[in-house]
Design a protein around this motif. Structure first.
Motif, PDB file in Angstrom:
ATOM      1  N   MET A   1     -28.806 -20.172 -28.039  1.00 33.45           N
ATOM      2  CA  MET A   1     -27.514 -20.528 -28.634  1.00 33.45           C
ATOM      3  C   MET A   1     -27.670 -20.902 -30.101  1.00 33.45           C
ATOM      4  O   MET A   1     -26.798 -20.586 -30.924  1.00 33.45           O
ATOM      5  N   SER A   2     -28.753 -21.572 -30.457  1.00 26.80           N
ATOM      6  CA  SER A   2     -28.990 -21.918 -31.855  1.00 26.80           C
ATOM      7  C   SER A   2     -29.183 -20.662 -32.698  1.00 26.80           C
ATOM      8  O   SER A   2     -28.651 -20.564 -33.818  1.00 26.80           O
TER       9      SER A   2
ATOM     10  N   HIS B   1     -23.204  -7.621 -29.975  1.00 22.32           N
ATOM     11  CA  HIS B   1     -24.574  -7.325 -30.375  1.00 22.32           C
ATOM     12  C   HIS B   1     -25.396  -8.612 -30.509  1.00 22.32           C
ATOM     13  O   HIS B   1     -26.579  -8.629 -30.168  1.00 22.32           O
ATOM     14  N   ILE B   2     -24.770  -9.679 -31.006  1.00 21.28           N
ATOM     15  CA  ILE B   2     -25.471 -10.955 -31.085  1.00 21.28           C
ATOM     16  C   ILE B   2     -25.824 -11.433 -29.681  1.00 21.28           C
ATOM     17  O   ILE B   2     -26.936 -11.900 -29.426  1.00 21.28           O
ATOM     18  N   ALA B   3     -24.869 -11.313 -28.749  1.00 18.84           N
ATOM     19  CA  ALA B   3     -25.134 -11.703 -27.359  1.00 18.84           C
ATOM     20  C   ALA B   3     -26.347 -10.957 -26.822  1.00 18.84           C
ATOM     21  O   ALA B   3     -27.235 -11.543 -26.191  1.00 18.84           O
ATOM     22  N   GLN B   4     -26.418  -9.660 -27.089  1.00 16.09           N
ATOM     23  CA  GLN B   4     -27.535  -8.856 -26.602  1.00 16.09           C
ATOM     24  C   GLN B   4     -28.844  -9.254 -27.274  1.00 16.09           C
ATOM     25  O   GLN B   4     -29.898  -9.278 -26.627  1.00 16.09           O
TER      26      GLN B   4
ATOM     27  N   SER C   1     -18.947 -12.182 -22.076  1.00 17.83           N
ATOM     28  CA  SER C   1     -18.199 -13.314 -21.532  1.00 17.83           C
ATOM     29  C   SER C   1     -19.147 -14.421 -21.081  1.00 17.83           C
ATOM     30  O   SER C   1     -18.872 -15.611 -21.285  1.00 17.83           O
ATOM     31  N   ARG C   2     -20.271 -14.048 -20.481  1.00 13.89           N
ATOM     32  CA  ARG C   2     -21.239 -15.065 -20.066  1.00 13.89           C
ATOM     33  C   ARG C   2     -21.855 -15.736 -21.284  1.00 13.89           C
ATOM     34  O   ARG C   2     -22.055 -16.953 -21.297  1.00 13.89           O
ATOM     35  N   PHE C   3     -22.145 -14.939 -22.310  1.00 13.91           N
ATOM     36  CA  PHE C   3     -22.663 -15.498 -23.558  1.00 13.91           C
ATOM     37  C   PHE C   3     -21.660 -16.484 -24.157  1.00 13.91           C
ATOM     38  O   PHE C   3     -22.028 -17.596 -24.553  1.00 13.91           O
ATOM     39  N   ALA C   4     -20.375 -16.092 -24.201  1.00 11.90           N
ATOM     40  CA  ALA C   4     -19.347 -16.952 -24.787  1.00 11.90           C
ATOM     41  C   ALA C   4     -19.224 -18.269 -24.017  1.00 11.90           C
ATOM     42  O   ALA C   4     -19.030 -19.333 -24.611  1.00 11.90           O
TER      43      ALA C   4
ATOM     44  N   PHE D   1     -16.979 -25.047 -28.619  1.00 11.95           N
ATOM     45  CA  PHE D   1     -15.986 -24.090 -29.109  1.00 11.95           C
ATOM     46  C   PHE D   1     -16.542 -22.681 -28.916  1.00 11.95           C
ATOM     47  O   PHE D   1     -17.762 -22.493 -28.791  1.00 11.95           O
ATOM     48  N   PRO D   2     -15.692 -21.656 -28.875  1.00 12.02           N
ATOM     49  CA  PRO D   2     -16.160 -20.296 -28.623  1.00 12.02           C
ATOM     50  C   PRO D   2     -16.810 -19.676 -29.859  1.00 12.02           C
ATOM     51  O   PRO D   2     -16.589 -20.152 -30.985  1.00 12.02           O
ATOM     52  N   PRO D   3     -17.588 -18.618 -29.702  1.00  8.94           N
ATOM     53  CA  PRO D   3     -18.205 -17.955 -30.858  1.00  8.94           C
ATOM     54  C   PRO D   3     -17.181 -17.505 -31.894  1.00  8.94           C
ATOM     55  O   PRO D   3     -17.457 -17.538 -33.098  1.00  8.94           O
TER      56      PRO D   3
END
Length: 267
Positions: A218-219, A234-237, A245-248, A257-259
């Motif tokens: 997350m950091s 792409h950042i999630a990957q 959605s799981r990443f968010a 707060f959300p990305p």
């Protein structure tokens, strides 16, 4: 500078932060010694009773290993805008402060009334990281060293930090590639211990393997969202999540707060 995080091994890393909302990031670990110059908006650092407010046109030097709550606040219709450079720890270890000039940075050192020559040194240091073509590494290290000299003249210097915490050692391995499908046994092998020993040592320092891995991911994602134009998927990957959605959900759980809030629309 391009809108991305630039990393030059043996020298450091540099990036620009753009943010359109006022957001608070809790428990942010300073991974490497860093200098941040705020160009628009306000940055606030808090650690217990300690608070440091950095206004536009000011800078702050942050010691490696410190943990802060960080507020980046946009002003009116203007985005929060800052630039930072992180120093390779070897450069810090090789730098010898001038005797009787400055004091070691314990947490954060505010730099006000910046001279044009200091800003020029900061620009040159970030440029040799972000645009390395034609600049040999020894020259790059020299230019970054000039910024360290400026810090010393302005009353501070970074102390070399010996990484002795087991969790810090584990974290450094994870940071190198947060998208790897890490397992406890895999990280244990990297550190030369069994999975059981890994989990026991992390637990003794207040971490589980999964908590540490998620925090590192997350950091890393937060920095990419602040400092690049890479799409959220792409950042999630890149940090190990196939599902956006799981990443968010993980990101919201970590920061509150959300990305999308980091790249939110102008108010």
């Amino acid at each position: 500078m391009n809108h991305k995080i630039s990393v030059r091994p043996g020298a450091g890393a540099a990036a620009q932060i753009v943010q359109y909302n006022r957001l608070r990031y809790s428990n942010i670990l300073i991974e490497q010694p860093v200098v941040i110059v705020v160009e628009r908006g306000t940055k606030i650092l808090r650690q217990g009773d300690f608070e440091c407010v950095i206004a536009p046109g000011e800078a702050v030097a942050l010691q490696q290993g410190q943990v802060f709550d960080v507020v980046n606040a946009a002003e009116k219709d203007d985005a929060y805008l800052a630039r930072w450079i992180a120093f390779d720890p070897e450069l810090i270890a090789a730098f010898h402060p001038t005797k009787n000039v400055g004091a070691p940075i314990e947490k954060a050192h505010l730099l006000t009334g910046l001279q044009p020559a200091f800003v020029d040194a900061f620009d040159a240091a970030t440029r040799v990281v972000a645009e390395p073509e034609g600049i040999p590494l020894p020259v790059a290290r020299h230019r970054i060293g000039e910024l360290l000299v400026w810090l010393n003249i302005l009353g501070c210097f970074f102390r070399p930090v010996n990484t002795t915490s087991f969790a810090q050692r584990a974290r450094q391995n994870l940071i190198g590639d947060p998208g790897t499908p890490w397992t406890g046994s895999g990280l244990g092998k990297r550190l030369g211990v069994s999975e059981a020993t890994l989990r026991r040592k992390l637990s003794a320092e207040g971490w589980s393997f999964q908590q540490l891995l998620t925090d590192v991911r997350m950091s890393a994602a937060m920095q990419m969202l602040q400092s690049s134009d890479v799409p959220v998927l792409h950042i999630a990957q890149q940090v190990g999540y196939e599902s956006q959605s799981r990443f968010a959900a993980r990101f919201r759980q970590r920061f509150g707060f959300p990305p999308s809030a980091i790249r939110g629309h102008r108010r």
